[in-house]
Structure formats: C-alpha cells, structure tokens
Design an enzyme around this catalytic site. Structure first.
Site, mmCIF file in Angstrom:
data_model
loop_
_atom_site.group_PDB
_atom_site.id
_atom_site.type_symbol
_atom_site.label_atom_id
_atom_site.label_comp_id
_atom_site.label_asym_id
_atom_site.label_seq_id
_atom_site.Cartn_x
_atom_site.Cartn_y
_atom_site.Cartn_z
ATOM 1 N N LYS A 62 0.910 -1.211 -0.140
ATOM 2 C CA LYS A 62 -0.031 -0.046 -0.011
ATOM 3 C C LYS A 62 0.905 1.136 -0.133
ATOM 4 O O LYS A 62 0.327 2.302 -0.631
ATOM 5 C CB LYS A 62 -0.999 0.104 1.187
ATOM 6 N N LYS A 116 -4.541 10.199 8.102
ATOM 7 C CA LYS A 116 -5.476 10.952 8.924
ATOM 8 C C LYS A 116 -6.641 10.102 8.598
ATOM 9 O O LYS A 116 -7.127 9.639 7.622
ATOM 10 C CB LYS A 116 -5.669 12.086 8.041
ATOM 11 N N HIS A 130 -17.453 5.314 0.852
ATOM 12 C CA HIS A 130 -16.228 4.804 0.022
ATOM 13 C C HIS A 130 -16.903 4.637 -1.325
ATOM 14 O O HIS A 130 -17.986 4.086 -1.611
ATOM 15 C CB HIS A 130 -16.384 3.348 0.745
ATOM 16 N N HIS A 151 -14.918 -3.172 8.384
ATOM 17 C CA HIS A 151 -14.331 -2.690 6.848
ATOM 18 C C HIS A 151 -14.510 -3.693 5.710
ATOM 19 O O HIS A 151 -14.032 -3.855 4.727
ATOM 20 C CB HIS A 151 -12.948 -2.607 6.944
ATOM 21 N N GLU A 181 -6.625 2.552 -1.844
ATOM 22 C CA GLU A 181 -5.898 1.453 -2.318
ATOM 23 C C GLU A 181 -6.395 1.094 -3.776
ATOM 24 O O GLU A 181 -7.536 1.537 -4.010
ATOM 25 C CB GLU A 181 -5.900 0.359 -1.445
ATOM 26 N N ASN A 235 -7.198 -2.578 -6.066
ATOM 27 C CA ASN A 235 -7.218 -3.908 -6.255
ATOM 28 C C ASN A 235 -6.841 -4.251 -7.702
ATOM 29 O O ASN A 235 -7.733 -3.821 -8.665
ATOM 30 C CB ASN A 235 -8.703 -4.479 -5.675
ATOM 31 N N ARG A 292 -7.680 -6.541 -9.468
ATOM 32 C CA ARG A 292 -8.439 -7.975 -9.800
ATOM 33 C C ARG A 292 -9.988 -7.780 -10.079
ATOM 34 O O ARG A 292 -10.212 -6.509 -9.944
ATOM 35 C CB ARG A 292 -8.332 -9.013 -8.854
ATOM 36 N N ARG A 341 -24.802 -8.646 -0.425
ATOM 37 C CA ARG A 341 -23.978 -9.989 0.028
ATOM 38 C C ARG A 341 -24.797 -10.652 0.957
ATOM 39 O O ARG A 341 -24.737 -10.097 2.107
ATOM 40 C CB ARG A 341 -22.773 -9.664 0.432
HETATM 41 P P1 ADP Z 1 -8.242 -3.325 2.993
HETATM 42 O O1 ADP Z 1 -7.205 -3.528 2.013
HETATM 43 O O2 ADP Z 1 -8.070 -4.034 4.439
HETATM 44 O O3 ADP Z 1 -9.549 -3.546 2.601
HETATM 45 P P2 ADP Z 1 -8.526 -0.436 2.722
HETATM 46 O O4 ADP Z 1 -7.390 0.597 2.783
HETATM 47 O O5 ADP Z 1 -9.200 -0.647 1.423
HETATM 48 O O6 ADP Z 1 -7.950 -1.644 3.480
HETATM 49 O O7 ADP Z 1 -9.719 0.183 3.678
HETATM 50 C C1 ADP Z 1 -10.838 -0.426 4.075
HETATM 51 C C2 ADP Z 1 -11.834 0.384 4.756
HETATM 52 O O8 ADP Z 1 -11.361 1.014 5.849
HETATM 53 C C3 ADP Z 1 -12.355 1.696 3.891
HETATM 54 O O9 ADP Z 1 -13.192 1.135 3.044
HETATM 55 C C4 ADP Z 1 -12.695 2.681 4.891
HETATM 56 O O10 ADP Z 1 -13.912 2.229 5.451
HETATM 57 C C5 ADP Z 1 -11.861 2.051 6.176
HETATM 58 N N1 ADP Z 1 -10.425 3.399 6.161
HETATM 59 C C6 ADP Z 1 -9.545 2.981 5.541
HETATM 60 N N2 ADP Z 1 -8.575 4.048 5.667
HETATM 61 C C7 ADP Z 1 -9.343 5.240 6.454
HETATM 62 C C8 ADP Z 1 -9.144 6.392 6.494
HETATM 63 N N3 ADP Z 1 -7.808 7.082 6.491
HETATM 64 N N4 ADP Z 1 -10.142 6.977 7.289
HETATM 65 C C9 ADP Z 1 -11.310 6.367 7.507
HETATM 66 N N5 ADP Z 1 -11.553 5.276 7.222
HETATM 67 C C10 ADP Z 1 -10.622 4.604 6.699
#
Ligand code: ADP
Length: 449
Positions: free
Chosen positions: A116, A201, A208, A235, A287, A289, A291, A337
């Site tokens: 990441k 932060k 999302h 999450h 991030e 993905n 795929r 889901r």
């Molecule tokens: P993973 O790869 O484990 O799924 P992500 O980076 O995609 O992790 O984050 C998954 C979820 O976590 C996001 O959809 C959001 O709900 C929460 N999240 C991630 N980063 C933040 C952030 N900086 N502030 C608030 N929520 C976050």
C-alpha cells in the site's frame, strides 16, 4: 483465443467465470479441495481436478498443485477470481515460467499495488489525490507520534501489506496511538509476515467510492464509473450500488478520467479498482485492487458489459473492445452480499441447505453456488450468494430489491438475509444518505434495542 481455462477458485465466482468461458466457447477446468467434491463449480465445469485437502492453504492456495492441474488438463490460462491467488505476484511469475497465461495484470503491477505504501506513492506521482498521511513507512513509535501530532488526531495506523480489513487500527486520541501502532504491526506480522505500517488521517464522514478501470496493457484504458460501497461492517462491504448516490456526472467524469489516465500511464492490463474515500466533494485514494471485485456485477448491470469476457479477451492478446465514448450508464444497480452467518453476531453458520429458491423476474441476477441439499463447508468464506438488482431509477431498484428478497429462500442454515429487509426500512438507505460508519452505528443501535 484460449481453448481451455482453469479457474483457480470456488463458489459463486468460479461459476461466474465458467459462464463467461462457456459463452466464448472455451472449455473449463474446475479445481477443488476434497471438501468441495460436490460443489456446484465442479459440477458445472467441463473437467475437474482435486488439488488438496480442505484447508485453503493446502488446496486453493497450493501453487504446485494448481500448476500440475494445468499441465494434466492442458489448460492454457488461469482465471484467479477474487481472493485466494488473485493478487499473488509470485503465482503469476510461476505461471509465466510454465508458459501459462494469467488472466489479470502483470506480476509487477500486482506487486506495486499490493504494497500500500508503494501504491500510494505511485498514484501520487500519477496525479491521483491521496489521504493525507505519513510519507511512506513509520518504523518507530517516536516517529508515529511525530507524524500524528503534526497531522492531528484521529489517525489510522495501516499495514502496508494489509487487506480484508486486517492490520488496520484507529487511534482516536494521542492515548490510543501506542496500542494502535503496536496492534497493527502485530496483526500484520501474523497475517502477512510483514510488520511495516504507515499512518493516515482518519476521515470521520467519508463514503467509500471506488472506480472501475480497465486497461489493454498497451497504454489505453477506460473507466466504468464508480460504485458506492460505504455500507460496511468491520471494513467488509455488505451492500454496494452504482452509480454512487452522491456523485454527479461531472464529478464522475473528472475522477474516472483521472483513474483511466493513471492506469493507462503504467500500461495496466485488465480489470482493476481504484478505491477512494470521498468526503466533502473530495476524493482520497486508499488502495487499488488488481483483480475482479466481488461487487463487479453492479457495474456490469448499468453499463451492459461483461467484465470477465473482456478480461479473457485482453489476456488472450485480443483488442479491448471497450471505448470510453461507447460506455454509458443506464439505470441503477444494487448488490447485497448474503452470508451464511447467524445474526446478530455474524457468527459463521455452515451446514446443509434444505431448500434454496432463487428469485427471478426482470432486473434480477443471482450469483450463487448453492443448490438444494448442498452442504456449506466450514473452511472458507461465508459469502453464499450475491443478489443483484437493476432498475431504471434508484427508487425502482430499491423496490425491486425488496420484491426479490421476498422471493429468495435459503433454508437449513442461518443467513444475513433478514438484515436487508430491515435496512430497506431505513429512511437513510432510501435516500442514499449514509457514510462508511453508518452500518456499524445502526447495528449497535439495533443491538441496544
Ligand atoms: P483493506 O485493504 O484491508 O480492505 P482499505 O485501505 O481498503 O483496507 O480500507 C478498508 C476500509 O477501511 C475503507 O473502506 C474505510 O471504511 C476504512 N478506512 C481505510 N482508511 C481510512 C481512513 N484514512 N479514514 C477512515 N476510514 C478508513
């Protein structure tokens, strides 16, 4: 074009890929663990081969056995689905060494986006806005305090190798930072064998929003709009929709073009998803993905495309038929889901399905590997079905979802189905007014009643 494809997965996503292959006239090979000998993907494929005992590590993640299965059956390409080996760069490398095509991006792109910190750095350089945070990894607690004090609390400590919500810890205040920092490191070390973390932060009200992109591997790429996946528990996404309720056409075009240009800039091949948090009109990359996503059907529904067929075509060296000017949105789509889990605690609930009846009618798609008499094994993910509904407007789609849920029968095990009827009664869901914290707060309130 390939004549035979092996699907290195199970469950509904294996069926999804088999269906695309069949429409393209490609033979399919299912692989399965000993626990999945009776599974629907095994029944539906042209051939099947056992690759190990029940444990995922020894079967669906067993690279030597999957390579052997390709060699025995003469499969020329592998579709990884999602999860398991879908974002494993070493697997792609080993396939390449055996002259077997991986249906997905290059090992290098998987490696870049799988880390990441490197992903964020790459996206920043490509002009994609990111969540404010540390400049790369944070190796010590002293540095964690320094970075967080400058940024201000709350902050979130995230593992660079993280995924599936693991290796992520929130520090609401300065007092929480030590636990969050060491907690995220330990969790990541245990799950991914890597304890590097970074700090972001913590956004308090975001949605999302993720953008579907697709590249031809030769510098051309398109976007297929966004999906709103804000309804999450721990999450993990629960309910996804497209287009995003809060996104207007100009915003869609702006962020979509930014994403398409970014992946074109690295010669990305195949389907990918760029995930953002969206707050007060601004996008912040979290991030990518590399795929197919679980929720890809909502995009397929509103654009009238088949993402899996297009993945196969591009992997086979054919031209991508997507053209940005031909991609337009028609209507609205929602996916829910359905997991074999017992409410209210969401405890996994494997077991025998006594009755399964899928809903039908206009605008209803059911992606599921269930059948009457099937026994859900306890070894894998608890997702058992995805119900996807499409309608001309968001309101019509919500009404159709309620109607389809009413027709769906899954007897024999507990499922998360009752959750969705209750969600549909909520004014915030009806109006599309929810953020990433909405569902957890709602579940807490329900539990307290
Ligand atoms: P993973 O790869 O484990 O799924 P992500 O980076 O995609 O992790 O984050 C998954 C979820 O976590 C996001 O959809 C959001 O709900 C929460 N999240 C991630 N980063 C933040 C952030 N900086 N502030 C608030 N929520 C976050």
């Amino acid at each position: 074009m390939f004549s035979k494809i092996l699907i290195a997965n199970r469950g509904e996503i294996a069926l999804r890929v088999i269906r695309a292959c069949r429409e393209l006239g490609i033979l399919t090979v299912a692989v399965h663990s000993t626990a999945d000998a009776d599974a629907m993907h095994v029944r539906m494929a042209d051939e099947s081969i056992c690759i190990g005992p029940p444990s995922g590590t020894l079967s669906y993640l067993n690279v030597p056995n999957i390579i052997s299965a390709c060699e025995i059956t003469g499969a020329e390409a592998v579709h990884p689905g999602y999860g398991f080996l879908s974002e494993n760069a070493n697997f792609v490398q080993v396939l390449e060494d055996h002259d077997i095509k991986f249906i997905g991006p290059t090992a290098e792109h998987i490696r870049i986006m799988g880390d990441k910190i490197t992903a964020k750095d790459t996206m920043k350089k490509l002009g994609v806005p990111c969540v404010p945070g540390s400049d790369g990894g944070v190796p010590t607690i002293e540095e964690a305090f320094k970075v967080s004090d400058e940024m201000g609390f709350p902050v979130i400590v995230k593992a660079t190798a993280g995924g599936g919500g693991r290796g992520m810890k929130l520090a609401k205040t300065r007092d929480d930072l030590k636990d969050a920092f060491f907690g995220a490191r330990a969790e990541s070390k245990a799950a991914f064998g890597n304890d590097e973390v970074y700090i972001e932060k913590y956004l308090t009200l975001p949605r999302h929003i993720e953008v579907q992109v697709f590249g031809d591997g030769k510098g051309r790429a398109v976007h297929l709009g966004e999906r709103d996946c804000s309804l999450q528990r721990r999450h993990q996404k629960v309910f996804e929709e497209a287009p995003g309720p809060g996104i207007d056409p100009e915003t869609r075009e702006r962020i979509g073009k930014l994403c398409a240009d970014a992946v074109a800039g690295i010669n990305y091949a195949g389907a990918g998803t760029i995930e953002f948090l969206f707050e007060r009109g601004e996008f912040f990359f979290i991030e990518m993905n590399t795929r197919l996503q679980v929720e890809h059907p909502v995009t397929e529904a509103i654009f009238g495309v088949d993402l899996v067929k297009q993945q196969i075509r591009v992997a086979a060296g054919e031209e991508m038929t997507f053209r940005q000017e031909n991609l337009s949105i028609k209507g609205h789509a929602i996916e829910v889901r359905i997991n074999a889990e017992r409410l209210p605690d969401f405890t996994p609930c494997p077991g025998k399905i006594t009755t399964f009846h899928a809903p039908g009618g206009l605008g209803v798609r059911m992606d599921s590997a269930l059948y009457d008499g099937y026994t859900i094994p306890p070894y894998y993910d608890s997702l058992i079905a995805k119900l996807i509904v499409t309608g001309t407007t968001r309101q019509a789609t919500l009404a159709r979802l309620r109607r389809a849920l009413g027709e769906l029968i899954v007897d024999g095990v507990d499922t998360t189905l009752p959750l969705f009827d209750r969600l549909l009664d909520e004014p915030d869901i009806q109006s599309g007014d929810y953020d990433i914290h909405w569902l957890e707060k709602w579940l807490e309130a329900q539990a307290a009643e």
